[in-house]
Design a protein around this motif. Structure first.
Motif, PDB file in Angstrom:
ATOM      1  N   GLY A  29       0.802  -1.209   0.000  1.00  0.00           N
ATOM      2  CA  GLY A  29       0.000   0.000   0.000  1.00  0.00           C
ATOM      3  C   GLY A  29       0.839   1.264   0.000  1.00  0.00           C
ATOM      4  N   ASP A  30       1.922   1.267   0.745  1.00  0.00           N
ATOM      5  CA  ASP A  30       2.805   2.428   0.776  1.00  0.00           C
ATOM      6  C   ASP A  30       3.390   2.707  -0.611  1.00  0.00           C
ATOM      7  N   VAL A  31       3.844   1.656  -1.285  1.00  0.00           N
ATOM      8  CA  VAL A  31       4.399   1.837  -2.628  1.00  0.00           C
ATOM      9  C   VAL A  31       3.343   2.421  -3.558  1.00  0.00           C
ATOM     10  N   LEU A  32       2.124   1.919  -3.446  1.00  0.00           N
ATOM     11  CA  LEU A  32       1.062   2.414  -4.320  1.00  0.00           C
ATOM     12  C   LEU A  32       0.737   3.875  -4.018  1.00  0.00           C
ATOM     13  N   VAL A  33       0.785   4.275  -2.761  1.00  0.00           N
ATOM     14  CA  VAL A  33       0.609   5.685  -2.415  1.00  0.00           C
ATOM     15  C   VAL A  33       1.705   6.521  -3.065  1.00  0.00           C
ATOM     16  N   HIS A  34       2.944   6.067  -2.965  1.00  0.00           N
ATOM     17  CA  HIS A  34       4.074   6.788  -3.566  1.00  0.00           C
ATOM     18  C   HIS A  34       3.867   6.965  -5.065  1.00  0.00           C
ATOM     19  N   VAL A  35       3.459   5.910  -5.747  1.00  0.00           N
ATOM     20  CA  VAL A  35       3.228   5.991  -7.189  1.00  0.00           C
ATOM     21  C   VAL A  35       2.047   6.918  -7.488  1.00  0.00           C
ATOM     22  N   HIS A  36       1.009   6.824  -6.671  1.00  0.00           N
ATOM     23  CA  HIS A  36      -0.169   7.681  -6.864  1.00  0.00           C
ATOM     24  C   HIS A  36       0.206   9.154  -6.738  1.00  0.00           C
ATOM     25  N   LEU A  37       1.024   9.486  -5.760  1.00  0.00           N
ATOM     26  CA  LEU A  37       1.495  10.864  -5.619  1.00  0.00           C
ATOM     27  C   LEU A  37       2.278  11.288  -6.858  1.00  0.00           C
TER      28      LEU A  37
ATOM     29  N   THR B 264      18.971   8.270   4.212  1.00  0.00           N
ATOM     30  CA  THR B 264      19.200   9.646   4.644  1.00  0.00           C
ATOM     31  C   THR B 264      18.004  10.177   5.431  1.00  0.00           C
ATOM     32  N   PRO B 265      18.203  11.261   6.202  1.00  0.00           N
ATOM     33  CA  PRO B 265      17.063  11.864   6.913  1.00  0.00           C
ATOM     34  C   PRO B 265      15.926  12.259   5.968  1.00  0.00           C
ATOM     35  N   ALA B 266      16.257  12.752   4.781  1.00  0.00           N
ATOM     36  CA  ALA B 266      15.214  13.136   3.822  1.00  0.00           C
ATOM     37  C   ALA B 266      14.419  11.916   3.376  1.00  0.00           C
ATOM     38  N   GLN B 267      15.114  10.796   3.200  1.00  0.00           N
ATOM     39  CA  GLN B 267      14.411   9.567   2.806  1.00  0.00           C
ATOM     40  C   GLN B 267      13.505   9.069   3.935  1.00  0.00           C
ATOM     41  N   ILE B 268      13.970   9.194   5.177  1.00  0.00           N
ATOM     42  CA  ILE B 268      13.133   8.815   6.318  1.00  0.00           C
ATOM     43  C   ILE B 268      11.868   9.668   6.343  1.00  0.00           C
ATOM     44  N   ASP B 269      12.027  10.969   6.085  1.00  0.00           N
ATOM     45  CA  ASP B 269      10.866  11.860   6.040  1.00  0.00           C
ATOM     46  C   ASP B 269       9.877  11.385   4.981  1.00  0.00           C
ATOM     47  N   ASP B 270      10.390  11.011   3.814  1.00  0.00           N
ATOM     48  CA  ASP B 270       9.534  10.567   2.723  1.00  0.00           C
ATOM     49  C   ASP B 270       8.845   9.245   3.075  1.00  0.00           C
ATOM     50  N   ILE B 271       9.605   8.330   3.660  1.00  0.00           N
ATOM     51  CA  ILE B 271       9.034   7.046   4.076  1.00  0.00           C
ATOM     52  C   ILE B 271       7.875   7.272   5.047  1.00  0.00           C
ATOM     53  N   GLN B 272       8.087   8.127   6.026  1.00  0.00           N
ATOM     54  CA  GLN B 272       7.065   8.382   7.039  1.00  0.00           C
ATOM     55  C   GLN B 272       5.845   9.089   6.448  1.00  0.00           C
ATOM     56  N   PHE B 273       6.087  10.064   5.578  1.00  0.00           N
ATOM     57  CA  PHE B 273       4.976  10.787   4.962  1.00  0.00           C
ATOM     58  C   PHE B 273       4.083   9.827   4.175  1.00  0.00           C
ATOM     59  N   VAL B 274       4.691   8.962   3.390  1.00  0.00           N
ATOM     60  CA  VAL B 274       3.922   8.018   2.583  1.00  0.00           C
ATOM     61  C   VAL B 274       3.157   7.045   3.478  1.00  0.00           C
ATOM     62  N   ARG B 275       3.792   6.577   4.532  1.00  0.00           N
ATOM     63  CA  ARG B 275       3.112   5.641   5.439  1.00  0.00           C
ATOM     64  C   ARG B 275       1.905   6.308   6.097  1.00  0.00           C
TER      65      ARG B 275
END
Length: 226
Positions: A43-51, A86-97
């Motif tokens: 689901g997280d991957v699909l959210v990322h693609v949807h964005l 990286t911290p930026a990637q963690i931010d992105d991971i959390q936002f998508v989740r």
């Protein structure tokens, strides 16, 4: 690596159609399955693609008379793979989740995704050969569509970590392979199939020892897509 408009248009539409076919009908349990993306379930991957599809819709509405300065391979040099999160990637991971968690039920997401994809497919089908500014770069429409076809096919493979969904587009897989080979500076052995090359090029699955020997010095340049 400039890509002709109609070739990229066809590859993108095939990639999008294959992904929609793969995810429509997934149930709540399927959406909670593990993906190949660190920190994300299906689901997280699909959210990322949807964005990403939403970002693409906005970009398709802006054209320019400027000359392109970035092609379908050069675009990816701005996103090299990182050996550490990286911290930026963690931010992105959390936002998508968190965005994924906002859906009442996990299986609601594929239906929402399919509606957006249908609208975007119509826009891409009608898109003439133009030049568009995107993320600070200027890209011909063929190259712009090509980078998104690559994005879609990689994430389609990500969803297959635990799920036996339909296969990604062969045309988009080939385009992703060509992108990877352009970035590493040479062709990989023809007996390595496109899916293997794309998974290795995107850092999802390493080549085994026999494949490394066959690839020679090019193997050390993988992965190249962040």
């Amino acid at each position: 690596m400039p890509i002709e408009h109609r070739l990229a248009q066809s590859a993108y539409l095939e990639a999008l159609g294959a992904l929609v076919e793969g995810v429509v009908g997934l149930d709540d349990s399927d959406m909670l399955a593990t993906s190949r993306c660190y920190g994300w379930n299906v689901g997280d991957v699909l959210v990322h693609v949807h964005l990403g599809l939403q970002e693409m819709v906005l970009a398709l509405g802006v054209w320019t008379d400027e000359e392109p300065d970035t092609d379908a391979a050069a675009y990816w040099r701005a996103f090299p793979p990182s050996p550490e999160i990286t911290p930026a990637q963690i931010d992105d991971i959390q936002f998508v989740r968190r965005t994924n968690a906002a859906y009442r039920r996990p299986a609601d997401l594929p239906r929402h995704f399919a509606v957006t994809a249908a609208g975007l497919a119509d826009r891409v089908t009608a898109l003439p050969e133009v030049v568009t500014p995107f993320q600070g770069k200027i890209m011909a429409s063929g190259d712009f569509l090509a980078i998104w076809a690559v994005e879609l096919v990689i994430h389609h493979l990500d969803l297959q970590a635990e799920l036996a969904i339909t296969s990604p587009s062969a045309a988009a897989l080939l385009l992703a392979r060509q992108t990877i080979e352009a970035l590493i500076g040479g062709p990989l052995p023809s007996h390595l199939d496109d899916e293997t090359v794309v998974l290795a090029g995107a850092g999802r699955v390493p080549l085994d020892q026999a494949q490394v020997r066959a690839a020679g010095s090019l193997a050390a340049r993988l992965p190249v897509l962040g």
